[in-house]
Design an enzyme around this catalytic site. Structure first.
Site, PDB file in Angstrom:
ATOM      1  N   GLU A   1       0.825  -1.204   0.000  1.00 33.34           N
ATOM      2  CA  GLU A   1       0.000   0.000   0.000  1.00 33.34           C
ATOM      3  C   GLU A   1       0.863   1.261   0.000  1.00 33.34           C
ATOM      4  OE1 GLU A   1      -2.765   2.766  -0.043  1.00 33.34           O
ATOM      5  OE2 GLU A   1      -3.304   0.643  -0.198  1.00 33.34           O
TER       6      GLU A   1
ATOM      7  N   HIS B   1      -0.803   3.384   4.882  1.00 36.62           N
ATOM      8  CA  HIS B   1      -1.821   4.195   4.206  1.00 36.62           C
ATOM      9  C   HIS B   1      -1.896   5.552   4.893  1.00 36.62           C
ATOM     10  CE1 HIS B   1      -5.626   5.516   2.527  1.00 36.62           C
ATOM     11  NE2 HIS B   1      -5.710   4.437   1.782  1.00 36.62           N
TER      12      HIS B   1
ATOM     13  N   THR C   1      -6.215   2.555  -5.383  1.00 38.23           N
ATOM     14  CA  THR C   1      -5.911   1.140  -5.156  1.00 38.23           C
ATOM     15  C   THR C   1      -6.737   0.231  -6.053  1.00 38.23           C
ATOM     16  OG1 THR C   1      -5.217   1.492  -2.868  1.00 38.23           O
ATOM     17  CG2 THR C   1      -5.974  -0.714  -3.446  1.00 38.23           C
TER      18      THR C   1
ATOM     19  N   ASP D   1       1.212  -0.065  -5.102  1.00 36.67           N
ATOM     20  CA  ASP D   1       0.001   0.221  -5.884  1.00 36.67           C
ATOM     21  C   ASP D   1      -0.052   1.651  -6.416  1.00 36.67           C
ATOM     22  OD1 ASP D   1      -0.422   1.332  -3.367  1.00 36.67           O
ATOM     23  OD2 ASP D   1      -2.557   0.838  -3.308  1.00 36.67           O
ATOM     24  N   HIS D   2       0.424   2.625  -5.625  1.00 34.97           N
ATOM     25  CA  HIS D   2       0.396   4.020  -6.066  1.00 34.97           C
ATOM     26  C   HIS D   2       1.246   4.854  -5.121  1.00 34.97           C
ATOM     27  CE1 HIS D   2      -2.374   4.760  -2.753  1.00 34.97           C
ATOM     28  NE2 HIS D   2      -3.186   3.838  -3.231  1.00 34.97           N
TER      29      HIS D   2
END
Length: 727
Positions: free
Chosen positions: A260, A421, A304, A482-483
C-alpha cells in the site's frame, strides 16, 4: 399549556406530518448507531448524519399532502412512512448478514432469492427491531381510537409545494455539508457506507438507482463494431514469447503482495544511517528476483482499485471514478483468477484486513472469479489490532496462514496490506525503537518512513514462513507498490532526503515520484534489475507468460515485459506519457511540456524526429485509454469470449463460507488434496513467527479459527474478543 399546544398541533395535518418526520428521524438515528458501523469520526460527521434522513423523509411523506381528501392524505403519509421504514429495516437485515447496504440491483433480483431467505431472515431479527415499527403502530392506534383526529381542513397546492421545497432545501444543504467533509463524494465513491454516512439511506438508494440505470443505458447502447477496433488495437500489444522466460514458472503458486502506497524511492533509502526497508531491499537485489526500477503506477481516481484492476485484467481504470465501484458489480471480466483456473486449475483467494464492501470488492472479486475473499471478518476483532483502513499488516499476514495452508495448489493469492496508508499513523507499541525517522516539518513524511519500515518487517515475517514451510520453492512471489503515498505538495519537503533540491524541483520530478517497486521472485529465476520503462498495465501479460499461458486471445492493453521486442512506454490515466526517451506531460504532445526522461531537461526546440516520435506516442496513448474506456464503460467483453475461456459463474462463490468450503474440499479429496496442510500431514502455522505486540499473549490465534468463522456465524455482529477463537 405547552402540553395542550402540542396535542392541538398534532390534531392538525401539518402537526401530524411533523410528528411522523420527527419519529422517523429519531428511529433512523437510533438504527445508525445501533446497527451500522459507519466510522463516524468527528462531531461534524455526526451532525451531517443526523441531518441526512430529514430532507428525503419530508419529500416522501409530504406526498400525502398532495391528496385533497383528508382520509387519503393521512393514509398516503402513513404509507410513505411505512415504505421508508421498510427500506431502513431491509437495510438493517442486509447489513447484519452481508455488512453492506441494499442496492437497486439487489431489490430487482430479490424475487430470485426471496423464497429461500425466510428462515435466515428470521434468524437475523433482534428485539430492538420492534422500535422501528413501534411509532407507526402507536400512531395508527391513536388514529383508530380518535386520540388523533383527522384534520378535515382543505389545503391548496401551495402547502405541499412549500413543504417539498423545504425538504429539497434541506437535502441540498445536506449534500453541501457532505461535500465539504468528503469532496467529490459521489464521483469517487469507494464504499457505499460513505454515501449512507453522509447522505442517508434514501439518497443512497436514489443515487444507486440512477447509477444502475446509467449502466444499463450504456449497455443497451453498446456498439459491437467498437469491439473489432479494440481487438485490432490490442493485438498490436502482443509480442513473441520469450524463449528464456515463457513457462519458466509453469504450475507454480503465485503470491501477489500489494504494498500500500509504497514508492520506489524507499528502496535502498537510509534515514539516520538506517535502511527504511532492509528486507525489501534484499529481495530487490536478490539474484533470483526480476526487479524494475522504472516501473510506474498508472492509477486514476480509483487509486488502489485501479491498480488491482490493471494487475488482474490489463485494462485501465475509468476516467471519472473507480471502475470497481461504478462498473464492477455488473461488468464481465477476463481476469487472472478465471484465466488461471481454466489454464492451470488454480485456486484463488484475496486476503485483506478491511471490510469486504470497500471499493466494492465483495462484488468485483466474484465477477473476476476469485474462489475466496478473506476480509476483516476472518481475522482478529480486537480493537487494538486495527488501525486506519483495517487490520495491521503483521496481524493480517500471521492470521492468514491457517487459511493459506488449506488452499489447493497451485494457488493464486493476493495479500493487500493497509498499514502504510495515509495518514501513516502507528501505535507506539508497533514502532521499531532501533529505527529513528526523519524530523521534517511535515508529519506525514516522518510517519511515512515509520509505516513503510513496519510494512517491511511484516513482509519479512511472511517470507520467513514461506521459507520454513517450503512454499518458497513452489511459489512465484510478485511484489508491487500500488500508487504514490506522498503527494506532490509534500515532495519539495522530501527532496533533500532523497538527494534532490527543493529549489529546482519541478513537474519532471513529480512524474518520477510516481515510480513504484515491481519485483518477481522465484528460486529458479535468474534475476537482475531492469531499467526499461514499464507500468501496472503490463503485469498480467508478463505473469501469464512466465506461467506458460498465452495471452494471445485476450483483450489486454499491456505487453509482456520480458518478451523480445517489448516497447517501453506507458500512459497515466491523466494522459501523461512516459517512454524510454521522453516524459510528455498531459499527453498534449509538443504543445505541452516535454522532458528528456534520462536527464530531466525540458525540450524547447524539437527536431523533426522528436516531433514524429512524440506524435506517435501521443496517438498510441490516447487510443489505449480510449479503447480501454470503450471496453469497460460499454461492458463489451460480454460479447467476446476467447477460445476455451468460460465466463465466470458468479453464483458459484460465497465469501461467507470460505472456511467451510475449504474444509469440505479437504474431506472430499482426502489424500488427493494438494493443500499444504495435507502434504505436511499437519498444520504449518507453528512455523510462523511474528513480533507483533498484539499477538504476544495471543499466539494461539495464528492457528485457531474464530468461532464466528468455524461456526459459520459471519452473519452476526463481529464484536468478538480473542475468546472467540477455537481450534
Amino acid at each position: 399549556m405547552k402540553k395542550n399546544y402540542l396535542i392541538n398541533f398534532i390534531q392538525k395535518r401539518t402537526g401530524f406530518f411533523c410528528l411522523l418526520i420527527i419519529l422517523y428521524t429519531l428511529k433512523y438515528i437510533f438504527a445508525i448507531y445501533h446497527d451500522f458501523n459507519l466510522g463516524l469520526a468527528d462531531p461534524y460527521q455526526h451532525f451531517i448524519m443526523w441531518l441526512s434522513p430529514i430532507g428525503t423523509a419530508i419529500i416522501l411523506i409530504n406526498i400525502g399532502f398532495y391528496f385533497s381528501k383528508p382520509i387519503m392524505s393521512y393514509c398516503m403519509m402513513l404509507l410513505m412512512d411505512f415504505a421508508n421504514t421498510g427500506l431502513l429495516f431491509a437495510n438493517i437485515l442486509n447489513y447484519r448478514q452481508f455488512s453492506d447496504f441494499i442496492t437497486v440491483k439487489t431489490i430487482i433480483n430479490s424475487g430470485k432469492v426471496a423464497p429461500g431467505l425466510g428462515k435466515s431472515a428470521v434468524a437475523l431479527l433482534e428485539p430492538t427491531d420492534l422500535l422501528l415499527w413501534l411509532d407507526l403502530i402507536i400512531v395508527i392506534l391513536l388514529l383508530v381510537m380518535r386520540k388523533i383526529k383527522i384534520d378535515q381542513k382543505s389545503y391548496d397546492l401551495l402547502t405541499p409545494f412549500t413543504i417539498t421545497s423545504l425538504g429539497a432545501l434541506i437535502l441540498v444543504l445536506n449534500i453541501f455539508l457532505a461535500e465539504s467533509s468528503r469532496p467529490r463524494l459521489l464521483r469517487t465513491t469507494f464504499d457505499r457506507s460513505y454515501i449512507v454516512k453522509y447522505l442517508g439511506i434514501d439518497t443512497f438508494t436514489v443515487y444507486d438507482g440512477i447509477k444502475n440505470e446509467q449502466t444499463e443505458q450504456v449497455n443497451r447502447n453498446a456498439n459491437t463494431s467498437d469491439l473489432n477496433k479494440i481487438i485490432s488495437f490490442t493485438k498490436k500489444n502482443q509480442l513473441p514469447k520469450s524463449s528464456l522466460y515463457f513457462g519458466k514458472e509453469k504450475n507454480k503458486n503465485v503470491i501477489v503482495i500489494h504494498l500500500e502506497s509504497f514508492q520506489q524511492f524507499l528502496i535502498d533509502l537510509k534515514i539516520n544511517g538506517k535502511e527504511v526497508t532492509p528486507f525489501l531491499n534484499s529481495i530487490y537485489h536478490n539474484r533470483h528476483t526480476l526487479s524494475f526500477n522504472n516501473f510506474y503506477h498508472q492509477v486514476g481516481i480509483g487509486r488502489t482499485s485501479d491498480a488491482e484492476n490493471m494487475l488482474e485484467t490489463s485494462t485501465y481504470g475509468i476516467s471519472d471514478g473507480s471502475l470497481f465501484t461504478a462498473l464492477g458489480s455488473s461488468n464481465t471480466f477476463q481476469a487472472a483468477p478465471q484465466i488461471l483456473r481454466q489454464n492451470g486449475k488454480y485456486t484463488s483467494a484475496v486476503f485483506h484486513g478491511n471490510v469486504g464492501s470497500f471499493w466494492n470488492r465483495d462484488d468485483v472479486y466474484k465477477n473476476m472469479g476469485y474462489n475466496y475473499f478473506f476480509d476483516q471478518n476472518y481475522f482478529s476483532h480486537e480493537k487494538n489490532d486495527h488501525i486506519g483502513y483495517g487490520i495491521k499488516d503483521k496481524v493480517m499476514f500471521a492470521e492468514s496462514i491457517k487459511y493459506l495452508e488449506r488452499m489447493q495448489q497451485p494457488f493464486y493469492t493476493k495479500f493487500i496490506t493497509v498499514t502504510n496508508h495515509t495518514p501513516f499513523e502507528m501505535d507506539d507499541e508497533d514502532l521499531d525503537p532501533a529505527f529513528k525517522t526523519a524530523q521534517t516539518n511535515d508529519k506525514s513524511i516522518n510517519n511515512y518512513f515509520e509505516t513503510a519500515h513496519y510494512l517491511d518487517q511484516a513482509v519479512r515475517e511472511f517470507f520467513n514462513y514461506l521459507k520454513k514451510s517450503g512454499l518458497i520453492n513452489k511459489t512465484m512471489v510478485v511484489i508491487y507498490g500500488d500508487h504514490y503515498g506522498l503527494t506532490n505538495s509534500e515532495n519539495e519537503v522530501l527532496a533533500p532526503i532523497i538527494g534532490e533540491s527543493s529549489d529546482t524541483w519541478n513537474n519532471y520530478n513529480n512524474v518520477q515520484m510516481q515510480r513504484v517497486p515491481f519485483m518477481i521472485h522465484a528460486t529458479n529465476l535468474k534475476g537482475g534489475i531492469h531499467n526499461k520503462v514499464a507500468g501496472e498495465i503490463d503485469v498480467l501479460p508478463t505473469l501469464l507468460h512466465l506461467l506458460g499461458i498465452s495471452n494471445h486471445d485476450y483483450l489486454q492493453f499491456g505487453s509482456d515485459l520480458l518478451a523480445p521486442g517489448y516497447k517501453p512506454w506507458i500512459v497515466f490515466r491523466n494522459g501523461t506519457i512516459i517512454s524510454q526517451k521522453y516524459i510528455i506531460l498531459g499527453g498534449k504532445g509538443i504543445k505541452g511540456p516535454v522532458y528528456e526522461r534520462a536527464t530531466g531537461k525540458q525540450i524547447i526546440n524539437f527536431t523533426n524526429q522528436e516531433k514524429s516520435e512524440i506524435a506517435l506516442l501521443t496517438k498510441k496513448s490516447k487510443n489505449s485509454l480510449k479503447y480501454s474506456d470503450l471496453l469497460n464503460n460499454h461492458n463489451l467483453l460480454r460479447f467476446y469470449t476467447p477460445n476455451g475461456f468460460k465466463p465466470v459463474e458468479v453464483n458459484n462463490f460465497n465469501y461467507l463460507t470460505n472456511f467451510q468450503q475449504m474444509e469440505g474440499l479437504l474431506e472430499i479429496l482426502g489424500t488427493k488434496s494438494t493443500a499444504l496442510i495435507t502434504k505436511k500431514h499437519k498444520t504449518t502455522t507453528n512455523l510462523y513467527e511474528t513480533d507483533a505486540p498484539e499477538l504476544k499473549e495471543r499466539q494461539a490465534e495464528i492457528s485457531q479459527v474464530p468461532e464466528s468463522v468455524s461456526g459459520n456465524h459471519l452473519t452476526e455482529k463481529n464484536s468478538k474478543s480473542n475468546k472467540d477463537y477455537k481450534k
